[in-house]
Design a protein around this motif. Sequence first.
Motif, mmCIF file in Angstrom:
data_model
loop_
_atom_site.group_PDB
_atom_site.id
_atom_site.type_symbol
_atom_site.label_atom_id
_atom_site.label_comp_id
_atom_site.label_asym_id
_atom_site.label_seq_id
_atom_site.Cartn_x
_atom_site.Cartn_y
_atom_site.Cartn_z
ATOM 1 N N ILE A 86 0.863 -1.187 0.000
ATOM 2 C CA ILE A 86 0.000 0.000 0.000
ATOM 3 C C ILE A 86 0.893 1.229 0.000
ATOM 4 O O ILE A 86 1.837 1.323 0.781
ATOM 5 C CB ILE A 86 -0.938 -0.017 1.220
ATOM 6 N N HIS A 110 -1.580 3.302 6.410
ATOM 7 C CA HIS A 110 -1.129 1.916 6.266
ATOM 8 C C HIS A 110 -0.040 1.774 5.207
ATOM 9 O O HIS A 110 0.266 0.666 4.767
ATOM 10 C CB HIS A 110 -2.320 1.013 5.942
ATOM 11 N N LYS A 140 2.613 -1.324 4.263
ATOM 12 C CA LYS A 140 2.108 -2.659 4.606
ATOM 13 C C LYS A 140 1.655 -3.366 3.339
ATOM 14 O O LYS A 140 1.163 -2.734 2.412
ATOM 15 C CB LYS A 140 0.929 -2.576 5.571
ATOM 16 N N GLU A 162 -1.030 -8.255 4.801
ATOM 17 C CA GLU A 162 -0.969 -7.805 6.202
ATOM 18 C C GLU A 162 -2.257 -7.109 6.594
ATOM 19 O O GLU A 162 -2.806 -7.350 7.672
ATOM 20 C CB GLU A 162 0.176 -6.806 6.404
ATOM 21 N N VAL A 163 -2.729 -6.229 5.734
ATOM 22 C CA VAL A 163 -3.958 -5.482 6.014
ATOM 23 C C VAL A 163 -5.144 -6.435 6.106
ATOM 24 O O VAL A 163 -5.991 -6.292 6.979
ATOM 25 C CB VAL A 163 -4.179 -4.394 4.935
ATOM 26 N N GLU A 192 -4.784 -8.043 9.573
ATOM 27 C CA GLU A 192 -4.761 -7.181 10.759
ATOM 28 C C GLU A 192 -5.858 -6.122 10.803
ATOM 29 O O GLU A 192 -6.265 -5.706 11.883
ATOM 30 C CB GLU A 192 -3.398 -6.482 10.854
ATOM 31 N N ILE A 193 -6.313 -5.645 9.637
ATOM 32 C CA ILE A 193 -7.264 -4.526 9.596
ATOM 33 C C ILE A 193 -8.364 -4.845 8.582
ATOM 34 O O ILE A 193 -8.400 -4.290 7.482
ATOM 35 C CB ILE A 193 -6.541 -3.213 9.219
ATOM 36 N N PHE A 206 -10.300 -1.989 6.730
ATOM 37 C CA PHE A 206 -9.565 -1.308 5.663
ATOM 38 C C PHE A 206 -9.475 -2.201 4.428
ATOM 39 O O PHE A 206 -9.569 -1.718 3.299
ATOM 40 C CB PHE A 206 -8.165 -0.896 6.143
ATOM 41 N N TYR A 207 -9.335 -3.496 4.622
ATOM 42 C CA TYR A 207 -9.324 -4.444 3.508
ATOM 43 C C TYR A 207 -10.654 -4.381 2.759
ATOM 44 O O TYR A 207 -10.672 -4.367 1.523
ATOM 45 C CB TYR A 207 -9.047 -5.851 4.026
#
Length: 73
Positions: free
Chosen positions: A21, A26, A29, A33-34, A37-38, A41-42
């Motif tokens: 990204i 973010h 990353k 990973e996103v 972890e998030i 946001f994904y």
Amino acid sequence: MASYQEISPVTGIIDECQVVIDFGEHEGKSVLEVADEIPDFYDFLIESREKGSCTIRRSKDKCFRLYVTSTLQ
């Protein structure tokens, strides 16, 4: 027997671990990973791709970088 390659809803046929990204909080990353972890946001990245706002470019250092363009409505 044909080989199966999973297609990402964000990056298409490029592995999510290879796409970094290149904007916002973010930055730096990987998409993978996103995704782990998030998840919110994904989901935003998936929606952005569906709207045609995502761009993946290969930079001079051979890395794939993901950008999201914002358009005013």
